[in-house]
Design a protein around this motif. Structure first.
Motif, PDB file in Angstrom:
ATOM      1  N   GLY A  43       0.767  -4.890  10.433  1.00  0.00           N
ATOM      2  CA  GLY A  43       0.099  -3.597  10.346  1.00  0.00           C
ATOM      3  C   GLY A  43      -0.611  -3.361   9.027  1.00  0.00           C
ATOM      4  O   GLY A  43      -1.357  -2.385   8.891  1.00  0.00           O
ATOM      5  N   LEU A  44      -0.385  -4.219   8.057  1.00  0.00           N
ATOM      6  CA  LEU A  44      -1.004  -4.038   6.740  1.00  0.00           C
ATOM      7  C   LEU A  44      -2.348  -4.725   6.607  1.00  0.00           C
ATOM      8  O   LEU A  44      -2.984  -4.651   5.558  1.00  0.00           O
ATOM      9  CB  LEU A  44      -0.065  -4.558   5.646  1.00  0.00           C
ATOM     10  N   GLY A  45      -2.795  -5.401   7.656  1.00  0.00           N
ATOM     11  CA  GLY A  45      -4.069  -6.112   7.583  1.00  0.00           C
ATOM     12  C   GLY A  45      -5.219  -5.189   7.219  1.00  0.00           C
ATOM     13  O   GLY A  45      -5.237  -4.012   7.577  1.00  0.00           O
ATOM     14  N   LEU A  46      -6.168  -5.756   6.496  1.00  0.00           N
ATOM     15  CA  LEU A  46      -7.341  -4.992   6.049  1.00  0.00           C
ATOM     16  C   LEU A  46      -8.571  -5.448   6.828  1.00  0.00           C
ATOM     17  O   LEU A  46      -8.851  -6.642   6.911  1.00  0.00           O
ATOM     18  CB  LEU A  46      -7.584  -5.208   4.557  1.00  0.00           C
ATOM     19  N   CYS A  47      -9.294  -4.508   7.380  1.00  0.00           N
ATOM     20  CA  CYS A  47     -10.546  -4.824   8.073  1.00  0.00           C
ATOM     21  C   CYS A  47     -11.628  -5.250   7.072  1.00  0.00           C
ATOM     22  O   CYS A  47     -11.561  -4.919   5.881  1.00  0.00           O
ATOM     23  CB  CYS A  47     -11.044  -3.613   8.840  1.00  0.00           C
TER      24      CYS A  47
END
Ligand code: THU
Length: 134
Positions: free
Chosen positions: A51-55
């Protein structure tokens, strides 16, 4: 202002090559021009805590700040199939802060403005004019 969309496509694809996306295997690249002609880019960066991924658009906004800030004028977001990507809801809000309604984004059927992509946006003016303290 005439926009060099071809350049933005090239730069967005180049940024996409830098993506770190071992969990989704869905690389995304973004490239934009500011109103004063600066080129900025970003790619998606994921994390083992999914859930911490960055677009890619998050990286682009960070690059904008790093390069001195400014106003976004035109944007291309691309996936590995070479087709434009519609920014997720969170990224629409992130981008609107720095481009407002007139920011142009490329779609499969040509450029559209953020007034269409994020109508009735909440923004800094709301904070300035609607606070109980103002
Ligand atoms: N992604 C972006 O970078 N930008 C978007 O506008 C949509 C989705 C990324 C997030 C994640 O790393 C991968 O694409 C799959 O959702």
């Amino acid at each position: 202002m005439s926009i060099d969309w071809d350049r933005l496509w090239v730069e967005a694809r180049a940024a996409m090559q830098k993506a770190y996306c071992p969990y989704s295997n869905f690389p995304v690249g973004a490239a934009a021009f500011t109103t004063d002609g600066k080129l900025i880019t970003g790619c998606n960066v994921e994390n083992a805590s999914y859930g911490l991924g960055l677009c890619a658009e998050c990286g682009l906004v960070s690059d904008l700040a790093t390069k001195g800030g400014g106003t976004l004028a035109a944007l291309v977001v691309v996936a590995s199939d070479g087709q434009p990507v519609a920014p997720c809801g969170r990224c629409r809000q992130l981008l609107w802060e720095f481009g407002g309604n007139t920011l142009q984004i490329m779609t499969a059927s040509g450029p559209i403005s953020f007034a269409t992509l994020l109508p009735d946006a909440f923004g800094p003016t709301d904070l300035d004019t609607r606070s109980v303290d103002s």
